[in-house]
Design an enzyme around this catalytic site. Sequence first.
Site, PDB file in Angstrom:
ATOM      1  N   ARG A 114       0.811  -1.156  -0.208  1.00 19.75           N
ATOM      2  CA  ARG A 114       0.083   0.103   0.047  1.00 19.75           C
ATOM      3  C   ARG A 114       0.791   1.275  -0.029  1.00 19.75           C
ATOM      4  O   ARG A 114       1.845   1.423   0.808  1.00 19.75           O
ATOM      5  CB  ARG A 114      -0.913  -0.073   1.386  1.00 19.75           C
ATOM      6  CG  ARG A 114      -1.782   1.241   1.671  1.00 19.75           C
ATOM      7  CD  ARG A 114      -2.733   1.536   0.680  1.00 19.75           C
ATOM      8  NE  ARG A 114      -3.341   2.777   0.660  1.00 19.75           N
ATOM      9  CZ  ARG A 114      -4.565   3.248   1.474  1.00 19.75           C
ATOM     10  NH1 ARG A 114      -5.105   2.152   2.288  1.00 19.75           N
ATOM     11  NH2 ARG A 114      -5.010   4.528   1.438  1.00 19.75           N
TER      12      ARG A 114
ATOM     13  N   ARG B  65      -5.239   1.600  -5.028  1.00 23.24           N
ATOM     14  CA  ARG B  65      -4.346   0.966  -3.913  1.00 23.24           C
ATOM     15  C   ARG B  65      -4.372  -0.501  -4.225  1.00 23.24           C
ATOM     16  O   ARG B  65      -5.362  -1.162  -4.529  1.00 23.24           O
ATOM     17  CB  ARG B  65      -4.694   1.361  -2.571  1.00 23.24           C
ATOM     18  CG  ARG B  65      -5.894   0.632  -1.993  1.00 23.24           C
ATOM     19  CD  ARG B  65      -7.250   1.655  -1.982  1.00 23.24           C
ATOM     20  NE  ARG B  65      -7.141   2.960  -2.136  1.00 23.24           N
ATOM     21  CZ  ARG B  65      -7.669   3.895  -0.932  1.00 23.24           C
ATOM     22  NH1 ARG B  65      -8.170   3.372   0.110  1.00 23.24           N
ATOM     23  NH2 ARG B  65      -7.437   5.145  -1.005  1.00 23.24           N
TER      24      ARG B  65
ATOM     25  N   ASP C  73      -6.725  -1.835   0.715  1.00 21.03           N
ATOM     26  CA  ASP C  73      -6.916  -0.876   2.045  1.00 21.03           C
ATOM     27  C   ASP C  73      -7.592  -1.819   3.151  1.00 21.03           C
ATOM     28  O   ASP C  73      -8.379  -2.732   2.505  1.00 21.03           O
ATOM     29  CB  ASP C  73      -7.963  -0.132   1.133  1.00 21.03           C
ATOM     30  CG  ASP C  73      -8.413   1.042   2.480  1.00 21.03           C
ATOM     31  OD1 ASP C  73      -7.731   1.451   3.067  1.00 21.03           O
ATOM     32  OD2 ASP C  73      -9.657   1.623   2.230  1.00 21.03           O
TER      33      ASP C  73
ATOM     34  N   ASP D  19      -9.443  -1.072   6.528  1.00 22.77           N
ATOM     35  CA  ASP D  19     -10.294  -0.315   7.294  1.00 22.77           C
ATOM     36  C   ASP D  19     -11.082  -0.982   8.596  1.00 22.77           C
ATOM     37  O   ASP D  19     -11.581  -2.000   8.222  1.00 22.77           O
ATOM     38  CB  ASP D  19     -11.500   0.441   6.474  1.00 22.77           C
ATOM     39  CG  ASP D  19     -10.864   1.609   5.711  1.00 22.77           C
ATOM     40  OD1 ASP D  19      -9.585   2.127   5.817  1.00 22.77           O
ATOM     41  OD2 ASP D  19     -11.678   2.095   4.696  1.00 22.77           O
TER      42      ASP D  19
END
Length: 192
Positions: free
Chosen positions: A99, A109, A112, A114
């Site tokens: 990343r 990207r 990711d 989260d």
Amino acid sequence: MGAARAMIEADDLAARELPVYFGLGSNLGDRLGYLLQACTMLYSAPGLARHAASRVYETEPWGLAEQPAFLNCVVRAQTALDPHSLLALAARIEGALGRDRAVARWGPRTIDVDILMLGDVAVDRPDLMIPHPRMWERAFVLIPLLDLEPGMRAPDGREIGVFVQDLPDASGVRPIRADLQGVFSGAENRLM
């Protein structure tokens, strides 16, 4: 996670096991391969147990439209890790999978990771907000979450399935023929 439940501040969090939800996304290179690797890393991470993954969805880019489509999924696990340990884990996975944080916000990207929610914990700090502050605006998060938690309610009290119908990007979230659940079918790791 209904609207009537009070959120617990992270500072008041005693060491207890909570469900944690991670939103995963990739739109560069071997998108499915990056999701698979991230799931494998979550599976082998100390402090996470009893994993489950949503279906994988192909989604239109959100924020910056001029980029490749994403593959997205949501992973649920049980944990007694604190929010900042979970953030460090997410950052390690992103770093290991290439990343590039120098890319513009919402830009392309490899991966990711989260943190969407951690039980009924609320965190509001410059480096971390839980629940994720924009998750209720994003069909690419809520539709996979619906796979794992069909009875969950949005902050306004509506079931997620009803709530997501009002999101403008819902039609851009399409399931693909990919299953990451097999990543989690081996012997489970332990919370501690």
